[in-house]
Scaffold this active site. Structure first.
Site, PDB file in Angstrom:
ATOM      1  CD  GLU A 262      -3.126  -0.301  -0.119  1.00 11.79           C
ATOM      2  OE1 GLU A 262      -3.259   0.929  -0.296  1.00 11.79           O
ATOM      3  OE2 GLU A 262      -3.674  -1.153  -0.839  1.00 11.79           O
ATOM      4  N   GLY A 263       2.047   1.213   0.566  1.00 19.08           N
ATOM      5  CA  GLY A 263       2.931   2.382   0.553  1.00 19.08           C
ATOM      6  C   GLY A 263       3.272   2.757  -0.883  1.00 19.08           C
ATOM      7  CG  HIS A 264       5.698   0.177  -3.306  1.00 14.99           C
ATOM      8  ND1 HIS A 264       5.777  -1.017  -2.618  1.00 14.99           N
ATOM      9  CD2 HIS A 264       6.970   0.652  -3.388  1.00 14.99           C
ATOM     10  CE1 HIS A 264       7.035  -1.260  -2.318  1.00 14.99           C
ATOM     11  NE2 HIS A 264       7.782  -0.265  -2.760  1.00 14.99           N
TER      12      HIS A 264
ATOM     13  N   GLY B 148       8.660   7.632  -0.688  1.00 14.43           N
ATOM     14  CA  GLY B 148       7.949   7.566   0.591  1.00 14.43           C
ATOM     15  C   GLY B 148       8.824   8.088   1.718  1.00 14.43           C
TER      16      GLY B 148
ATOM     17  CD  GLN C 151      15.416   5.408  -1.049  1.00 13.67           C
ATOM     18  OE1 GLN C 151      16.145   4.449  -1.029  1.00 13.67           O
ATOM     19  NE2 GLN C 151      14.129   5.305  -1.361  1.00 13.67           N
TER      20      GLN C 151
HETATM   21  O1  PAF Z   1      13.247   2.701  -2.004  1.00 16.67           O
HETATM   22  C1  PAF Z   1      13.516   1.824  -2.840  1.00 16.67           C
HETATM   23  O2  PAF Z   1      12.722   0.913  -3.107  1.00 16.67           O
HETATM   24  C2  PAF Z   1      14.868   1.859  -3.544  1.00 16.67           C
HETATM   25  O3  PAF Z   1      15.863   2.305  -2.711  1.00 16.67           O
HETATM   26  C3  PAF Z   1      14.834   2.657  -4.863  1.00 16.67           C
HETATM   27  C4  PAF Z   1      14.548   4.125  -4.614  1.00 16.67           C
HETATM   28  C5  PAF Z   1      13.795   2.080  -5.802  1.00 16.67           C
HETATM   29  C6  PAF Z   1      16.208   2.570  -5.551  1.00 16.67           C
HETATM   30  O4  PAF Z   1      16.546   1.259  -5.837  1.00 16.67           O
END
Ligand code: PAF
Length: 280
Positions: free
Chosen positions: A35-37, A147, A153
């Site tokens: 669900e986050g994606h 997210g 990140q």
């Molecule tokens: O957050 C992630 O799933 C990964 O670090 C990403 C940003 C897709 C890079 O591989």
């Protein structure tokens, strides 16, 4: 949904769409979607004419002791989820097309990568910044979605996009939790029922901290100790409990302004991260 594996083919197709003035929204992922994606994809869908999602388990961001081999891969299920969200393009490069023999270039965002997870996963953020730069170059997005669960990140990617003039707007959306409060992560798939229960200590301790700060506690040591106390018996190992300034990720001496409390720890063999952003 069109599935493209060749970086060159995607780059050409996106170039054409861009030149026709189509807004491109991009959601990079490593698959095992949750669900986050989906919250990122839905936002991208609502803000762009074209939505591109990538699935690539990026070897460069995993250390030798990390879970690259074991990382969940569920491509059929992911494809069905993406089709349901009316994603236009799914980009799935092979390892050899993205990092062909002789590949040499790495990107490093210096200061922001030093603390928090950077201390415990050497090379991790170099791998992330490098793959995201490559993904931006082939996708040419107007907006890209990340997210806030991976708060460090997201800041690193924002900095990189600005430093390297990618001309992409980085959108950072709130962390999504399950009903009990566990921060959603593809790695939750590793957790047994009992481990999931233990993992809840993380979000509960962050919630406690948030309330304590709201009630007026501004003392970093006391907040940190409160979190430590509730995590000690539940986690196998704690990598860090840090209270940092939200933009620089520098540790704060007292809790004022916009701060982030970030935690990383291990439940069994699974490393989990979580955070709360607080304005005090
Ligand atoms: O957050 C992630 O799933 C990964 O670090 C990403 C940003 C897709 C890079 O591989």
């Amino acid at each position: 949904m069109k599935i493209i594996q060749s970086p060159r083919e995607l780059q050409q197709e996106m170039g054409r769409l861009r030149s026709r003035g189509k807004g491109i929204g991009f959601v990079p992922t490593m698959g095992a979607l949750h669900e986050g994606h989906l919250s990122l994809i839905r936002k991208a869908r609502s803000e762009n004419r074209v939505v591109v999602v990538s699935i690539f388990v990026n070897p460069l961001q995993f250390g030798p002791k990390d879970d690259f081999k074991r990382y969940p891969r569920r491509i059929q299920k992911d494809r069905a989820m993406l089709a349901k969200e009316k994603v236009d393009y799914l980009f799935m490069p092979s390892r050899s097309s993205f990092y062909p023999e002789g590949y040499q270039t790495l990107i490093e965002v210096k200061d922001l990568s030093r603390g928090l997870c950077g201390k415990f996963r050497p090379g991790h953020f170099q791998g992330v910044a490098t793959v995201v730069a490559k993904l931006f170059n082939v996708t040419k997005p107007h907006r890209a979605y990340f997210g806030a669960k991976d708060y460090q990140q997201a800041l690193i990617i924002k900095q990189m996009a600005s430093d390297l003039n990618f001309g992409v707007e980085i959108r950072v959306l709130p962390l999504i939790r399950d009903k009990k409060g566990l921060a959603l992560s593809s790695r939750n798939a590793y957790l047994s029922f009992k481990e999931k229960e233990r993992a809840l200590a993380i979000s509960r301790s962050l919630n406690w901290a948030k309330k304590a700060i709201r009630k007026g506690n501004r003392n970093v040591v006391s907040i940190r100790n409160g979190i430590l106390k509730s995590l000690k018996s539940k986690l196998r190992k704690i990598d860090y409990i840090e209270i940092v300034e939200a933009k620089s990720l520098q540790p704060v001496k007292s809790i004022r302004g916009q701060i982030v409390i970030a935690v990383a720890g291990w439940v069994g063999e699974t490393r989990l991260i979580d955070n709360v952003i607080i304005r005090a």
